[in-house]
Scaffold this motif. Structure first.
Motif, PDB file in Angstrom:
ATOM      1  N   ALA A  60      -5.108  11.699  12.656  1.00  0.00           N
ATOM      2  CA  ALA A  60      -4.617  11.079  12.689  1.00  0.00           C
ATOM      3  C   ALA A  60      -4.772   9.671  11.594  1.00  0.00           C
ATOM      4  O   ALA A  60      -6.132  10.039  11.126  1.00  0.00           O
ATOM      5  N   VAL A  61      -4.043   9.262  11.293  1.00  0.00           N
ATOM      6  CA  VAL A  61      -3.927   8.518  10.197  1.00  0.00           C
ATOM      7  C   VAL A  61      -4.467   7.403  11.036  1.00  0.00           C
ATOM      8  O   VAL A  61      -3.999   6.813  12.082  1.00  0.00           O
ATOM      9  N   PRO A  62      -5.592   6.522  11.298  1.00  0.00           N
ATOM     10  CA  PRO A  62      -6.041   6.030  11.597  1.00  0.00           C
ATOM     11  C   PRO A  62      -5.708   4.358  12.148  1.00  0.00           C
ATOM     12  O   PRO A  62      -4.130   3.880  11.299  1.00  0.00           O
ATOM     13  N   ARG A  63      -5.223   3.748  13.506  1.00  0.00           N
ATOM     14  CA  ARG A  63      -4.796   2.718  13.240  1.00  0.00           C
ATOM     15  C   ARG A  63      -4.806   1.407  12.832  1.00  0.00           C
ATOM     16  O   ARG A  63      -3.571   1.009  11.922  1.00  0.00           O
ATOM     17  N   SER A  64      -6.155   1.121  12.299  1.00  0.00           N
ATOM     18  CA  SER A  64      -5.812  -0.302  11.512  1.00  0.00           C
ATOM     19  C   SER A  64      -5.226   0.373  10.425  1.00  0.00           C
ATOM     20  O   SER A  64      -4.738  -0.643   9.851  1.00  0.00           O
ATOM     21  N   THR A  66     -11.623  16.944   4.373  1.00  0.00           N
ATOM     22  CA  THR A  66     -11.718  17.451   5.603  1.00  0.00           C
ATOM     23  C   THR A  66     -10.375  16.902   6.876  1.00  0.00           C
ATOM     24  O   THR A  66     -10.754  17.578   7.440  1.00  0.00           O
ATOM     25  N   ALA A  67      -9.915  15.865   6.580  1.00  0.00           N
ATOM     26  CA  ALA A  67      -9.389  15.017   6.959  1.00  0.00           C
ATOM     27  C   ALA A  67      -8.167  16.498   6.920  1.00  0.00           C
ATOM     28  O   ALA A  67      -7.389  16.232   7.954  1.00  0.00           O
ATOM     29  N   ALA A  68      -7.179  16.320   5.659  1.00  0.00           N
ATOM     30  CA  ALA A  68      -6.303  17.211   5.744  1.00  0.00           C
ATOM     31  C   ALA A  68      -6.843  18.550   6.155  1.00  0.00           C
ATOM     32  O   ALA A  68      -5.423  18.868   7.680  1.00  0.00           O
ATOM     33  N   GLN A  69      -7.381  19.285   6.417  1.00  0.00           N
ATOM     34  CA  GLN A  69      -7.983  19.950   7.031  1.00  0.00           C
ATOM     35  C   GLN A  69      -7.665  20.563   8.482  1.00  0.00           C
ATOM     36  O   GLN A  69      -7.358  21.191   9.149  1.00  0.00           O
ATOM     37  N   TYR A 117       0.578  -1.629   0.050  1.00  0.00           N
ATOM     38  CA  TYR A 117      -0.253  -0.170  -0.191  1.00  0.00           C
ATOM     39  C   TYR A 117       1.207   1.373   0.244  1.00  0.00           C
ATOM     40  O   TYR A 117       1.753   1.253   0.587  1.00  0.00           O
ATOM     41  N   GLY A 118       0.538   2.369  -0.517  1.00  0.00           N
ATOM     42  CA  GLY A 118       1.011   3.815  -0.722  1.00  0.00           C
ATOM     43  C   GLY A 118       0.673   4.037   0.541  1.00  0.00           C
ATOM     44  O   GLY A 118      -0.025   3.680   1.425  1.00  0.00           O
ATOM     45  N   PRO A 119       1.811   5.574   0.291  1.00  0.00           N
ATOM     46  CA  PRO A 119       1.319   6.317   1.983  1.00  0.00           C
ATOM     47  C   PRO A 119       0.237   6.833   1.838  1.00  0.00           C
ATOM     48  O   PRO A 119      -0.664   6.759   1.049  1.00  0.00           O
ATOM     49  N   ALA A 120      -0.410   7.575   3.309  1.00  0.00           N
ATOM     50  CA  ALA A 120      -1.980   7.548   3.717  1.00  0.00           C
ATOM     51  C   ALA A 120      -2.182   8.599   3.163  1.00  0.00           C
ATOM     52  O   ALA A 120      -1.839   9.905   3.662  1.00  0.00           O
ATOM     53  N   LEU A 121      -2.584   9.106   2.110  1.00  0.00           N
ATOM     54  CA  LEU A 121      -3.080   9.475   1.241  1.00  0.00           C
ATOM     55  C   LEU A 121      -4.595  10.986   2.667  1.00  0.00           C
ATOM     56  O   LEU A 121      -6.054  10.405   1.239  1.00  0.00           O
TER      57      LEU A 121
END
Length: 264
Positions: A249-253, A242-245, A234-238
């Motif tokens: 945080a990226v979810p633990r899962s 809304t999440a960027a603004q 999997y690539g990096p989480a993008l």
């Protein structure tokens, strides 16, 4: 994922190929390792008879689920087809019959590409399983359970990170119906498994199949052969807007999924 229980009265399982396996656990292992399948069934167009049956084959997201001694597959896909859809186009509405529709579901994992010195010796390392069973719409009271199985098959642990949902019980509108109506456009089917067949093939690097000495000696003996391992990453989480603004945080899962498979 649920632990594999004992199944003393399970349907027969056959395993073929170069891998010496012949047990139910191998089929289940393959089913748990993926989440995209191909569903084959036979459809009789409206107004036609059995002689005009048409074979269909549709890719779908799935989850393997065990409930007691029963083994199930949950299939997920859109049931929305515009009225103008030609009758020759595939449809999932045919599968949504309460009396059940026979289906054959296949899952394949490609583990490596064996590059041979000859066209006949180029092949794949793979694991595959064919599941036969009866598909039916998931009952309204089981839709939340089916979505939990599907979610955690794709991203293990993700379901527990969602806010609690309303599943339609108790008279409240279901948040699992994307159109807000009683008939959902996102369908979930339950496949009661009647039998499974697994097949696996693994090439040994030092013993390529179907090659002759002439193949080895061609090009002054510099004719390369070998194995290219294949793995899913999997690539990096993008984040979405809304999440960027909000700086969420990226979810633990999701972090665990990326860490477990690597980042490309």
């Amino acid at each position: 994922m649920p632990q594999q229980p004992d199944h003393p009265q399970e349907a027969p399982v056959a395993v073929r190929g170069t891998k010496p396996v012949n047990d139910l656990a191998t089929c289940v292992e393959i089913l748990k390792a993926a989440y995209v399948c191909t569903v084959a069934h036979v459809e009789v167009p409206a107004g036609a008879d059995a002689s005009q049956a048409v074979p269909r084959c549709v890719p779908m997201v799935y989850a393997y689920h065990e409930e007691g001694t029963e083994q199930l597959l949950y299939l997920h896909g859109s049931l929305y087809w515009p009225p103008a859809t030609p009758p020759t186009h595939p449809t999932l509405q045919h599968l949504s019959r309460t009396e059940g529709v026979p289906v054959s579901v296949t899952v394949t994992l490609v583990d490596g590409l064996f590059v041979g010195r000859a066209a006949i010796s180029t092949s794949l390392n793979f694991r595959s399983v064919v599941v036969n069973g009866i598909a039916r719409p998931v009952a309204e009271g089981d839709r939340a359970k089916s979505f939990q199985a599907l979610t955690d098959q794709i991203i293990p642990g993700r379901w527990s990170e969602f806010r609690p949902i309303k599943d339609g019980r108790g008279g409240s509108p279901s948040e699992l119906d994307t159109d807000g109506k009683s008939t959902p456009t996102i369908g979930v089917l339950s496949v009661s498994i009647t039998d499974m067949t697994a097949q696996a093939k693994t090439h040994c690097i030092s013993e390529p199949e179907h090659e002759t000495q002439a193949d080895r000696d061609w090009n002054e003996g510099q004719n390369w052969a070998g194995l290219l391992p294949i793995r899913q990453i999997y690539g990096p989480a993008l984040p979405d807007s809304t999440a960027a603004q909000r700086g969420s945080a990226v979810p633990r899962s999701v972090q665990a999924l990326i860490a477990g498979c690597g980042v490309g």
